[in-house]
Design an enzyme around this catalytic site. Structure first.
Site, PDB file in Angstrom:
ATOM      1  CG  ASP A 201      -2.041   0.953   1.122  1.00 16.88           C
ATOM      2  OD1 ASP A 201      -2.183   1.301  -0.032  1.00 16.88           O
ATOM      3  OD2 ASP A 201      -2.489   1.359   2.123  1.00 16.88           O
ATOM      4  CG  ASN A 206       0.765   4.083   3.952  1.00 19.37           C
ATOM      5  OD1 ASN A 206       0.483   4.361   5.141  1.00 19.37           O
ATOM      6  ND2 ASN A 206       0.074   3.198   3.498  1.00 19.37           N
ATOM      7  CG  ASP A 217      -0.236   1.038   7.523  1.00 16.85           C
ATOM      8  OD1 ASP A 217      -0.343  -0.264   8.092  1.00 16.85           O
ATOM      9  OD2 ASP A 217      -1.290   1.717   7.359  1.00 16.85           O
TER      10      ASP A 217
END
Length: 328
Positions: A201, A206, A217
Protein backbone atom coordinates in the site's frame (compact mmCIF):
# COMPACT_ATOMS: atom_id res chain seq x y z
CA UNK A 1 -14.61 -12.71 18.39
CA UNK A 2 -18.06 -11.10 18.62
CA UNK A 3 -19.35 -8.27 16.45
CA UNK A 4 -18.80 -5.65 19.14
CA UNK A 5 -15.13 -6.53 19.33
CA UNK A 6 -14.96 -6.56 15.53
CA UNK A 7 -16.10 -2.94 15.50
CA UNK A 8 -13.81 -1.98 18.40
CA UNK A 9 -16.73 -1.11 20.68
CA UNK A 10 -15.02 -2.90 23.58
CA UNK A 11 -11.70 -1.11 23.07
CA UNK A 12 -11.81 1.67 25.66
CA UNK A 13 -8.96 3.98 26.82
CA UNK A 14 -8.68 2.04 30.09
CA UNK A 15 -8.35 -1.19 28.09
CA UNK A 16 -5.49 0.29 26.08
CA UNK A 17 -3.71 1.64 29.15
CA UNK A 18 -4.09 -1.72 30.93
CA UNK A 19 -2.71 -3.53 27.89
CA UNK A 20 0.36 -1.29 27.88
CA UNK A 21 0.79 -1.57 31.66
CA UNK A 22 0.90 -5.37 31.29
CA UNK A 23 4.01 -4.86 29.14
CA UNK A 24 5.65 -2.59 31.71
CA UNK A 25 4.72 0.65 29.97
CA UNK A 26 3.36 3.50 32.09
CA UNK A 27 1.38 5.92 29.97
CA UNK A 28 2.27 9.45 31.10
CA UNK A 29 0.11 11.36 28.62
CA UNK A 30 -3.19 11.14 26.88
CA UNK A 31 -3.83 8.72 24.02
CA UNK A 32 -3.83 10.67 20.77
CA UNK A 33 -5.67 8.81 17.99
CA UNK A 34 -3.82 8.67 14.67
CA UNK A 35 -5.44 8.43 11.27
CA UNK A 36 -6.41 4.79 10.72
CA UNK A 37 -9.78 3.31 9.78
CA UNK A 38 -8.81 -0.34 9.55
CA UNK A 39 -7.07 -0.56 12.92
CA UNK A 40 -6.99 1.62 16.02
CA UNK A 41 -3.70 3.47 16.44
CA UNK A 42 -2.72 5.83 19.27
CA UNK A 43 0.33 7.91 20.06
CA UNK A 44 1.39 8.41 23.67
CA UNK A 45 4.32 9.25 25.90
CA UNK A 46 5.65 7.00 28.63
CA UNK A 47 7.09 7.95 32.02
CA UNK A 48 10.56 8.33 30.51
CA UNK A 49 9.21 10.88 27.99
CA UNK A 50 9.58 8.45 25.10
CA UNK A 51 7.00 8.82 22.38
CA UNK A 52 5.44 5.57 21.22
CA UNK A 53 2.58 4.33 19.07
CA UNK A 54 0.30 1.43 19.93
CA UNK A 55 -1.62 -0.33 17.18
CA UNK A 56 -4.62 -2.56 17.88
CA UNK A 57 -5.33 -4.81 14.93
CA UNK A 58 -8.88 -5.18 13.68
CA UNK A 59 -10.13 -8.54 14.98
CA UNK A 60 -10.82 -11.26 12.43
CA UNK A 61 -8.87 -9.55 9.66
CA UNK A 62 -5.39 -11.05 10.00
CA UNK A 63 -4.38 -14.22 11.80
CA UNK A 64 -1.52 -14.25 14.29
CA UNK A 65 0.71 -15.90 11.67
CA UNK A 66 -0.12 -13.21 9.13
CA UNK A 67 0.63 -10.38 11.57
CA UNK A 68 3.90 -12.02 12.58
CA UNK A 69 4.93 -12.19 8.93
CA UNK A 70 4.38 -8.42 8.73
CA UNK A 71 6.55 -7.93 11.83
CA UNK A 72 9.32 -10.22 10.61
CA UNK A 73 9.36 -8.49 7.22
CA UNK A 74 9.67 -5.09 8.92
CA UNK A 75 12.58 -6.34 11.02
CA UNK A 76 14.30 -7.82 7.96
CA UNK A 77 14.01 -4.47 6.23
CA UNK A 78 15.48 -2.67 9.22
CA UNK A 79 18.36 -5.15 9.31
CA UNK A 80 19.00 -4.35 5.66
CA UNK A 81 18.98 -0.61 6.48
CA UNK A 82 15.67 0.07 4.75
CA UNK A 83 13.92 2.79 6.79
CA UNK A 84 10.62 1.35 8.03
CA UNK A 85 8.57 1.52 11.21
CA UNK A 86 9.07 -1.83 12.96
CA UNK A 87 7.42 -3.07 16.18
CA UNK A 88 9.20 -3.20 19.54
CA UNK A 89 9.74 -6.62 21.13
CA UNK A 90 8.66 -7.31 24.72
CA UNK A 91 10.10 -10.52 26.14
CA UNK A 92 11.09 -11.40 22.55
CA UNK A 93 7.50 -10.94 21.34
CA UNK A 94 6.28 -8.23 18.98
CA UNK A 95 2.70 -9.51 18.72
CA UNK A 96 0.91 -8.92 22.01
CA UNK A 97 -2.60 -9.77 23.20
CA UNK A 98 -5.08 -8.24 25.63
CA UNK A 99 -8.75 -9.12 26.11
CA UNK A 100 -8.89 -10.86 22.75
CA UNK A 101 -7.18 -8.07 20.80
CA UNK A 102 -3.87 -8.37 18.99
CA UNK A 103 -1.68 -5.30 19.35
CA UNK A 104 1.87 -4.07 18.83
CA UNK A 105 3.93 -1.12 20.06
CA UNK A 106 6.13 0.97 17.77
CA UNK A 107 8.52 3.85 18.33
CA UNK A 108 6.95 7.15 17.31
CA UNK A 109 8.95 8.24 14.28
CA UNK A 110 8.12 11.75 13.18
CA UNK A 111 8.70 13.24 9.78
CA UNK A 112 7.39 15.61 7.17
CA UNK A 113 4.89 14.66 4.52
CA UNK A 114 6.40 13.11 1.41
CA UNK A 115 6.02 15.57 -1.47
CA UNK A 116 4.72 13.50 -4.36
CA UNK A 117 5.41 16.36 -6.81
CA UNK A 118 9.06 16.66 -5.70
CA UNK A 119 11.10 14.75 -8.28
CA UNK A 120 14.20 14.62 -6.06
CA UNK A 121 12.19 12.96 -3.30
CA UNK A 122 10.53 10.63 -5.79
CA UNK A 123 13.91 9.54 -7.12
CA UNK A 124 15.11 8.69 -3.62
CA UNK A 125 11.89 6.78 -2.92
CA UNK A 126 12.51 4.76 -6.08
CA UNK A 127 16.00 3.92 -4.88
CA UNK A 128 14.76 2.75 -1.48
CA UNK A 129 11.94 0.75 -3.06
CA UNK A 130 14.63 -1.08 -5.01
CA UNK A 131 16.28 -1.90 -1.70
CA UNK A 132 12.96 -2.83 -0.10
CA UNK A 133 12.27 -5.26 -2.94
CA UNK A 134 15.80 -6.60 -2.75
CA UNK A 135 14.89 -7.72 0.77
CA UNK A 136 11.41 -8.78 -0.35
CA UNK A 137 12.88 -11.30 -2.78
CA UNK A 138 14.98 -13.06 -0.15
CA UNK A 139 12.11 -15.26 1.06
CA UNK A 140 8.36 -15.70 0.66
CA UNK A 141 5.25 -14.97 2.65
CA UNK A 142 3.55 -18.21 3.68
CA UNK A 143 0.44 -16.96 5.50
CA UNK A 144 -0.17 -13.61 3.80
CA UNK A 145 -2.25 -13.50 0.59
CA UNK A 146 -1.23 -12.71 -2.96
CA UNK A 147 -2.69 -9.83 -4.97
CA UNK A 148 -5.11 -11.26 -7.49
CA UNK A 149 -8.46 -10.84 -9.20
CA UNK A 150 -10.36 -13.10 -6.79
CA UNK A 151 -9.77 -10.97 -3.70
CA UNK A 152 -9.74 -7.63 -5.49
CA UNK A 153 -12.56 -8.08 -8.02
CA UNK A 154 -14.66 -11.23 -7.74
CA UNK A 155 -15.28 -11.14 -3.98
CA UNK A 156 -15.97 -7.37 -3.95
CA UNK A 157 -18.47 -7.83 -6.78
CA UNK A 158 -20.42 -10.23 -4.54
CA UNK A 159 -20.31 -7.62 -1.76
CA UNK A 160 -21.87 -5.05 -4.11
CA UNK A 161 -24.58 -7.44 -5.22
CA UNK A 162 -25.76 -8.16 -1.68
CA UNK A 163 -25.27 -4.72 -0.17
CA UNK A 164 -28.27 -2.58 0.77
CA UNK A 165 -26.01 0.49 0.54
CA UNK A 166 -26.18 0.39 -3.25
CA UNK A 167 -29.46 2.17 -4.15
CA UNK A 168 -31.96 -0.28 -5.59
CA UNK A 169 -32.72 2.04 -8.49
CA UNK A 170 -29.05 2.09 -9.49
CA UNK A 171 -27.94 -1.41 -8.58
CA UNK A 172 -28.39 -2.95 -12.02
CA UNK A 173 -26.45 -0.10 -13.70
CA UNK A 174 -23.74 -0.22 -11.06
CA UNK A 175 -23.31 -4.00 -11.30
CA UNK A 176 -23.18 -3.73 -15.10
CA UNK A 177 -20.41 -1.11 -14.82
CA UNK A 178 -18.60 -3.36 -12.32
CA UNK A 179 -18.86 -6.40 -14.60
CA UNK A 180 -17.59 -4.41 -17.58
CA UNK A 181 -14.62 -3.22 -15.51
CA UNK A 182 -13.86 -6.77 -14.34
CA UNK A 183 -13.96 -8.00 -17.93
CA UNK A 184 -11.61 -5.21 -19.03
CA UNK A 185 -9.15 -6.04 -16.25
CA UNK A 186 -9.25 -9.76 -17.03
CA UNK A 187 -8.44 -8.99 -20.67
CA UNK A 188 -5.30 -7.09 -19.60
CA UNK A 189 -4.15 -9.14 -16.59
CA UNK A 190 -1.20 -11.32 -17.49
CA UNK A 191 1.21 -13.62 -15.74
CA UNK A 192 4.46 -12.25 -17.17
CA UNK A 193 5.83 -11.26 -13.79
CA UNK A 194 7.49 -12.75 -10.75
CA UNK A 195 5.98 -12.14 -7.34
CA UNK A 196 7.75 -10.96 -4.20
CA UNK A 197 6.97 -9.61 -0.75
CA UNK A 198 5.66 -6.06 -1.06
CA UNK A 199 4.81 -3.08 1.09
CA UNK A 200 1.44 -3.49 -0.62
CA UNK A 201 0.00 0.00 0.00
CA UNK A 202 2.85 2.30 -0.97
CA UNK A 203 1.11 5.62 -1.55
CA UNK A 204 2.29 9.08 -0.49
CA UNK A 205 0.38 8.91 2.80
CA UNK A 206 2.46 5.92 3.91
CA UNK A 207 5.80 7.65 3.36
CA UNK A 208 7.27 10.17 5.80
CA UNK A 209 10.30 12.31 5.00
CA UNK A 210 13.28 12.43 7.38
CA UNK A 211 16.25 13.41 5.17
CA UNK A 212 14.97 10.52 3.09
CA UNK A 213 11.89 8.29 2.98
CA UNK A 214 10.51 6.39 5.95
CA UNK A 215 8.02 3.68 4.97
CA UNK A 216 5.21 3.19 7.48
CA UNK A 217 2.21 0.88 7.83
CA UNK A 218 3.04 -2.55 6.46
CA UNK A 219 -0.46 -3.70 7.39
CA UNK A 220 -1.30 -4.46 3.74
CA UNK A 221 1.96 -6.28 2.98
CA UNK A 222 1.26 -8.97 0.39
CA UNK A 223 2.84 -10.99 -2.34
CA UNK A 224 2.52 -9.54 -5.81
CA UNK A 225 4.27 -7.88 -8.78
CA UNK A 226 6.88 -5.23 -8.04
CA UNK A 227 4.94 -2.54 -9.90
CA UNK A 228 2.27 -2.61 -7.15
CA UNK A 229 4.66 -0.63 -4.93
CA UNK A 230 5.48 1.86 -7.70
CA UNK A 231 2.30 2.86 -9.50
CA UNK A 232 0.57 4.63 -6.59
CA UNK A 233 3.40 7.17 -6.51
CA UNK A 234 2.43 8.47 -9.95
CA UNK A 235 0.38 11.62 -10.37
CA UNK A 236 -0.56 14.13 -13.04
CA UNK A 237 -1.28 13.51 -16.72
CA UNK A 238 0.09 10.65 -18.78
CA UNK A 239 3.23 12.53 -19.86
CA UNK A 240 4.01 13.44 -16.25
CA UNK A 241 3.42 9.88 -15.11
CA UNK A 242 5.77 8.53 -17.78
CA UNK A 243 8.50 10.97 -16.69
CA UNK A 244 7.97 10.01 -13.04
CA UNK A 245 8.03 6.29 -13.78
CA UNK A 246 11.22 6.64 -15.83
CA UNK A 247 12.85 8.37 -12.86
CA UNK A 248 11.55 5.81 -10.36
CA UNK A 249 12.64 2.82 -12.46
CA UNK A 250 16.11 4.26 -13.12
CA UNK A 251 16.63 4.76 -9.37
CA UNK A 252 14.97 1.43 -8.50
CA UNK A 253 17.29 -0.50 -10.83
CA UNK A 254 20.34 0.59 -8.86
CA UNK A 255 19.30 -2.21 -6.49
CA UNK A 256 16.66 -4.39 -8.24
CA UNK A 257 15.85 -5.31 -11.80
CA UNK A 258 12.46 -4.10 -13.02
CA UNK A 259 10.39 -6.15 -15.47
CA UNK A 260 9.00 -3.73 -18.07
CA UNK A 261 6.14 -6.15 -18.82
CA UNK A 262 4.67 -5.09 -15.47
CA UNK A 263 3.91 -1.60 -16.79
CA UNK A 264 0.87 -3.15 -18.49
CA UNK A 265 -0.46 -4.00 -15.01
CA UNK A 266 -0.67 -0.39 -13.79
CA UNK A 267 -4.20 0.34 -14.99
CA UNK A 268 -5.54 -3.14 -14.07
CA UNK A 269 -4.10 -2.64 -10.58
CA UNK A 270 -5.67 0.82 -10.40
CA UNK A 271 -9.04 -0.67 -11.36
CA UNK A 272 -8.65 -3.44 -8.80
CA UNK A 273 -7.92 -0.87 -6.10
CA UNK A 274 -11.03 1.14 -7.04
CA UNK A 275 -13.25 -1.93 -6.68
CA UNK A 276 -11.55 -3.35 -3.59
CA UNK A 277 -11.54 -0.01 -1.71
CA UNK A 278 -15.27 0.51 -2.23
CA UNK A 279 -16.07 -3.03 -1.09
CA UNK A 280 -13.83 -2.49 1.94
CA UNK A 281 -15.91 0.48 3.07
CA UNK A 282 -19.13 -1.51 2.65
CA UNK A 283 -17.71 -4.44 4.63
CA UNK A 284 -16.78 -2.11 7.49
CA UNK A 285 -20.11 -0.24 7.60
CA UNK A 286 -21.06 -1.76 10.97
CA UNK A 287 -18.04 -0.03 12.48
CA UNK A 288 -19.43 3.36 13.69
CA UNK A 289 -16.30 5.10 12.40
CA UNK A 290 -17.26 4.35 8.79
CA UNK A 291 -20.72 5.97 8.54
CA UNK A 292 -19.24 8.92 10.40
CA UNK A 293 -16.32 9.36 8.00
CA UNK A 294 -17.98 8.23 4.75
CA UNK A 295 -21.52 9.73 5.01
CA UNK A 296 -21.66 10.37 1.25
CA UNK A 297 -21.80 6.60 0.60
CA UNK A 298 -25.56 6.61 1.21
CA UNK A 299 -26.36 9.19 -1.48
CA UNK A 300 -27.37 8.36 -5.05
CA UNK A 301 -24.97 11.00 -6.40
CA UNK A 302 -22.05 9.01 -5.04
CA UNK A 303 -23.12 5.84 -6.81
CA UNK A 304 -23.71 7.71 -10.06
CA UNK A 305 -20.14 9.01 -9.81
CA UNK A 306 -18.87 5.49 -9.16
CA UNK A 307 -20.62 4.26 -12.28
CA UNK A 308 -18.93 7.03 -14.27
CA UNK A 309 -15.54 6.27 -12.70
CA UNK A 310 -15.82 2.58 -13.57
CA UNK A 311 -16.89 3.36 -17.15
CA UNK A 312 -13.99 5.78 -17.57
CA UNK A 313 -11.51 3.24 -16.21
CA UNK A 314 -12.72 0.71 -18.80
CA UNK A 315 -11.81 3.25 -21.50
CA UNK A 316 -8.37 3.75 -19.95
CA UNK A 317 -7.82 -0.01 -19.89
CA UNK A 318 -8.50 -0.15 -23.62
CA UNK A 319 -5.69 2.34 -24.33
CA UNK A 320 -2.05 1.27 -24.85
CA UNK A 321 -0.25 0.85 -21.50
CA UNK A 322 2.33 3.27 -20.20
CA UNK A 323 5.70 2.75 -21.90
CA UNK A 324 9.15 4.04 -21.07
CA UNK A 325 11.82 5.21 -23.49
CA UNK A 326 14.03 2.47 -25.01
CA UNK A 327 17.00 3.29 -22.72
CA UNK A 328 15.25 1.25 -20.04
Amino acid sequence: MNDKAFTFQTLHPDTIIDALFDQGIWVDSGLTPLNSYENRVYQFQDEDRRRMVVKFYRPERWSADQILEEHLFAQELLNDEVPVAAPIAFNNKTLLTHQGFYFAVFPSLGGRQFESDNLDQMELVGRYLGRLHQTGRKSRFVARPEIGVKEYLIEPRAVFEHSALVPAALKERFLKATDDLIDAVMAQWHGRFNTLRLHGDCHAGNILWRDGPLFVDLDDARTGPAVQDLWMLLNGDRAEQRMQMEMIVEAYEEFSNFNLDELALIEPLRAMRLVYYLAWIIRRWDDPAFPQNFPWLTGEDFWLRQISIFIEQVKVLQEPPLQLTPMY
